[in-house]
Design a protein around this motif. Structure first.
Motif, PDB file in Angstrom:
ATOM      1  N   GLN A 116      38.309 -98.777 -34.406  1.00 40.66           N
ATOM      2  CA  GLN A 116      39.528 -98.420 -35.134  1.00 40.66           C
ATOM      3  C   GLN A 116      39.669 -99.273 -36.389  1.00 40.66           C
ATOM      4  OE1 GLN A 116      41.700 -95.884 -34.445  1.00 40.66           O
ATOM      5  NE2 GLN A 116      42.705 -96.396 -36.377  1.00 40.66           N
ATOM      6  N   SER A 174      36.884 -98.362 -38.869  1.00 42.50           N
ATOM      7  CA  SER A 174      37.122 -97.076 -39.537  1.00 42.50           C
ATOM      8  C   SER A 174      38.205 -97.201 -40.616  1.00 42.50           C
ATOM      9  CB  SER A 174      37.482 -95.997 -38.526  1.00 42.50           C
ATOM     10  OG  SER A 174      38.733 -96.240 -37.932  1.00 42.50           O
ATOM     11  N   GLU A 175      39.250 -97.975 -40.343  1.00 42.56           N
ATOM     12  CA  GLU A 175      40.295 -98.196 -41.346  1.00 42.56           C
ATOM     13  C   GLU A 175      39.752 -98.960 -42.547  1.00 42.56           C
ATOM     14  OE1 GLU A 175      43.533-100.101 -39.306  1.00 42.56           O
ATOM     15  OE2 GLU A 175      43.883 -98.355 -38.010  1.00 42.56           O
ATOM     16  N   SER A 225      37.384 -91.724 -40.349  1.00 41.65           N
ATOM     17  CA  SER A 225      38.093 -91.635 -39.068  1.00 41.65           C
ATOM     18  C   SER A 225      37.203 -92.252 -37.982  1.00 41.65           C
ATOM     19  CB  SER A 225      38.469 -90.187 -38.759  1.00 41.65           C
ATOM     20  OG  SER A 225      37.313 -89.403 -38.665  1.00 41.65           O
ATOM     21  N   PRO A 226      37.802 -92.646 -36.854  1.00 38.72           N
ATOM     22  CA  PRO A 226      37.054 -93.361 -35.815  1.00 38.72           C
ATOM     23  C   PRO A 226      35.829 -92.625 -35.264  1.00 38.72           C
ATOM     24  CG  PRO A 226      39.399 -93.635 -35.443  1.00 38.72           C
ATOM     25  CD  PRO A 226      39.248 -92.627 -36.548  1.00 38.72           C
TER      26      PRO A 226
END
Length: 154
Positions: A23, A26-27, A32-33
């Motif tokens: 998470q 990805s951020e 996206s994850p």
């Protein structure tokens, strides 16, 4: 394996913090994850990411001495080079070993607790390998830079 810009961002982020969650990763890279995780798995399966480790301070664990050792063999036949490599692979004191060009055949990086421990390593292991013609040791006085982060770039 072909790496694109997103893969390189993932690698740069994981080199900075190998414990970050998918998470968070990805951020940080703007994916996206699910696709982020898929890319990480592909790089793991493809051998780009070889593993995850904790980087341990050698002084903090009682191994403050770093020795760089140049080895010259009497003969440089393939089987002799392989025999030397096989002999040193199991020795935990040897952190790195490179087959070299030039005057010497191998360059080793060895860590130990003190000079007595190095002498024991030298006498009980290194000098007992057949085909070694010379051993030159250089002791590191200070570590000016150390990193395991590759300059991957965009």
């Amino acid at each position: 394996m072909q790496l694109d810009a997103a893969d390189r961002k993932i690698l740069a982020s994981l080199q900075a913090d190998g414990r970050m969650t998918i998470q968070a990763l990805s951020e940080e890279i703007g994916l996206s994850p699910s696709p982020c995780l898929r890319r990480v798995r592909l790089m793991e399966d493809g051998g780009v990411i070889k593993g995850y480790v904790a980087v341990v301070d050698q002084k903090a664990v009682g191994l403050p001495v770093s020795v760089f050792i140049s080895i010259k063999l009497e003969r440089q036949k393939d089987e002799e080079l392989d025999r030397f490599g096989a002999a040193i692979r199991s020795w935990p004191e040897v952190l790195e070993c490179y087959l070299m060009t030039g005057q010497r055949d191998f360059l080793l990086r060895v860590v130990c607790a003190d000079l007595a421990a190095y002498e024991t390593f030298l006498r009980e292991k290194l000098t007992r390998i057949d085909n070694v013609s010379s051993i030159e040791s250089s002791f590191a006085l200070a570590q000016v830079k150390y990193t395991n982060v590759l300059p991957i770039g965009p």
